[in-house]
Design an enzyme around this catalytic site. Sequence first.
Site, PDB file in Angstrom:
ATOM      1  N   GLY A  26       6.973  -2.750 -10.428  1.00 24.57           N
ATOM      2  CA  GLY A  26       5.763  -2.695  -9.627  1.00 24.57           C
ATOM      3  C   GLY A  26       6.104  -2.887  -8.164  1.00 24.57           C
ATOM      4  O   GLY A  26       7.148  -3.450  -7.827  1.00 24.57           O
ATOM      5  N   GLN A  31       4.752  -4.856   0.630  1.00 19.18           N
ATOM      6  CA  GLN A  31       6.161  -5.183   0.428  1.00 19.18           C
ATOM      7  C   GLN A  31       7.080  -4.240   1.194  1.00 19.18           C
ATOM      8  O   GLN A  31       8.244  -4.568   1.426  1.00 19.18           O
ATOM      9  CB  GLN A  31       6.525  -5.127  -1.058  1.00 19.18           C
ATOM     10  CG  GLN A  31       5.988  -6.293  -1.858  1.00 19.18           C
ATOM     11  CD  GLN A  31       6.413  -6.189  -3.296  1.00 19.18           C
ATOM     12  OE1 GLN A  31       5.778  -5.501  -4.079  1.00 19.18           O
ATOM     13  NE2 GLN A  31       7.505  -6.858  -3.634  1.00 19.18           N
ATOM     14  N   CYS A  75      10.611 -11.051  -8.688  1.00 18.81           N
ATOM     15  CA  CYS A  75       9.959 -10.243  -7.653  1.00 18.81           C
ATOM     16  C   CYS A  75      11.006  -9.598  -6.765  1.00 18.81           C
ATOM     17  O   CYS A  75      12.005 -10.236  -6.413  1.00 18.81           O
ATOM     18  CB  CYS A  75       9.047 -11.153  -6.825  1.00 18.81           C
ATOM     19  SG  CYS A  75       8.142 -10.298  -5.531  1.00 18.81           S
ATOM     20  N   LEU A  76      10.755  -8.353  -6.391  1.00 21.77           N
ATOM     21  CA  LEU A  76      11.654  -7.669  -5.476  1.00 21.77           C
ATOM     22  C   LEU A  76      11.712  -8.364  -4.113  1.00 21.77           C
ATOM     23  O   LEU A  76      12.704  -8.250  -3.401  1.00 21.77           O
ATOM     24  CB  LEU A  76      11.217  -6.212  -5.300  1.00 21.77           C
ATOM     25  CG  LEU A  76      11.290  -5.339  -6.556  1.00 21.77           C
ATOM     26  CD1 LEU A  76      10.695  -3.961  -6.284  1.00 21.77           C
ATOM     27  CD2 LEU A  76      12.712  -5.232  -7.072  1.00 21.77           C
ATOM     28  N   HIS A 117       0.403  -9.692 -10.532  1.00 23.62           N
ATOM     29  CA  HIS A 117       1.468  -9.893  -9.552  1.00 23.62           C
ATOM     30  C   HIS A 117       1.254  -9.015  -8.316  1.00 23.62           C
ATOM     31  O   HIS A 117       1.350  -9.498  -7.180  1.00 23.62           O
ATOM     32  CB  HIS A 117       2.810  -9.570 -10.229  1.00 23.62           C
ATOM     33  CG  HIS A 117       4.012  -9.783  -9.391  1.00 23.62           C
ATOM     34  ND1 HIS A 117       4.841 -10.861  -9.540  1.00 23.62           N
ATOM     35  CD2 HIS A 117       4.541  -9.033  -8.394  1.00 23.62           C
ATOM     36  CE1 HIS A 117       5.840 -10.768  -8.676  1.00 23.62           C
ATOM     37  NE2 HIS A 117       5.671  -9.663  -7.961  1.00 23.62           N
ATOM     38  N   GLU A 118       0.939  -7.740  -8.536  1.00 26.91           N
ATOM     39  CA  GLU A 118       0.781  -6.818  -7.405  1.00 26.91           C
ATOM     40  C   GLU A 118      -0.494  -7.102  -6.611  1.00 26.91           C
ATOM     41  O   GLU A 118      -0.489  -7.023  -5.378  1.00 26.91           O
ATOM     42  CB  GLU A 118       0.828  -5.360  -7.873  1.00 26.91           C
ATOM     43  CG  GLU A 118       2.126  -4.958  -8.562  1.00 26.91           C
ATOM     44  CD  GLU A 118       3.403  -5.335  -7.818  1.00 26.91           C
ATOM     45  OE1 GLU A 118       3.400  -5.398  -6.572  1.00 26.91           O
ATOM     46  OE2 GLU A 118       4.418  -5.566  -8.499  1.00 26.91           O
ATOM     47  N   HIS A 121       0.259  -9.900  -4.348  1.00 25.61           N
ATOM     48  CA  HIS A 121       0.954  -9.443  -3.131  1.00 25.61           C
ATOM     49  C   HIS A 121      -0.046  -8.960  -2.095  1.00 25.61           C
ATOM     50  O   HIS A 121       0.039  -9.325  -0.916  1.00 25.61           O
ATOM     51  CB  HIS A 121       1.923  -8.300  -3.440  1.00 25.61           C
ATOM     52  CG  HIS A 121       3.291  -8.735  -3.795  1.00 25.61           C
ATOM     53  ND1 HIS A 121       4.100  -9.461  -2.960  1.00 25.61           N
ATOM     54  CD2 HIS A 121       4.003  -8.548  -4.929  1.00 25.61           C
ATOM     55  CE1 HIS A 121       5.249  -9.697  -3.540  1.00 25.61           C
ATOM     56  NE2 HIS A 121       5.213  -9.153  -4.753  1.00 25.61           N
TER      57      HIS A 121
END
Length: 154
Positions: A26, A31, A75-76, A117-118, A121
């Site tokens: 995702g 991000q 997480c990225l 999660h997204e 963000h």
Amino acid sequence: VTVFDDELGRLVADMFATMYAAEGVGLAANQIGVDARVFVVDCPDASGRHTVAHVVNPVLEEPTDRELVTEPEGCLSVPGAYGDLARLATVAVQGVDRHGDPLRLVGTGLLARCFQHEVDHLDGIVYVDRLSRRERSRRLEEVRQPAYPTLARP
């Protein structure tokens, strides 16, 4: 997002490419430095069925039963650090696609976790913000400590 044009289509395509290059499941627009309420996902639900989707202007719908599942999450934006985090087992997300057409997706398992999660963000929350202070410090320290020794040049 109020304009649904080719630029938004390119953003969605770029987000998918970036997510795949980073081997993520995702990615939220912020991000990659874009101030837009857009995310992309490619992840399985609890049955193993993959969903590949993008959502513009997402809003989470929480179920009334509020069953929580605690699993490791990464997480990225915090590479290499994983922490156990409770998330809703099932959640729906409403929004529109890149053309402005309404959509509603229901997620279970990892897909539900990805949706939450997204959207976090896009709301300015990184998963480590949801951990205890001690656990957050540990996870962030993992990011600061390289997994390999630093070699000094003579």
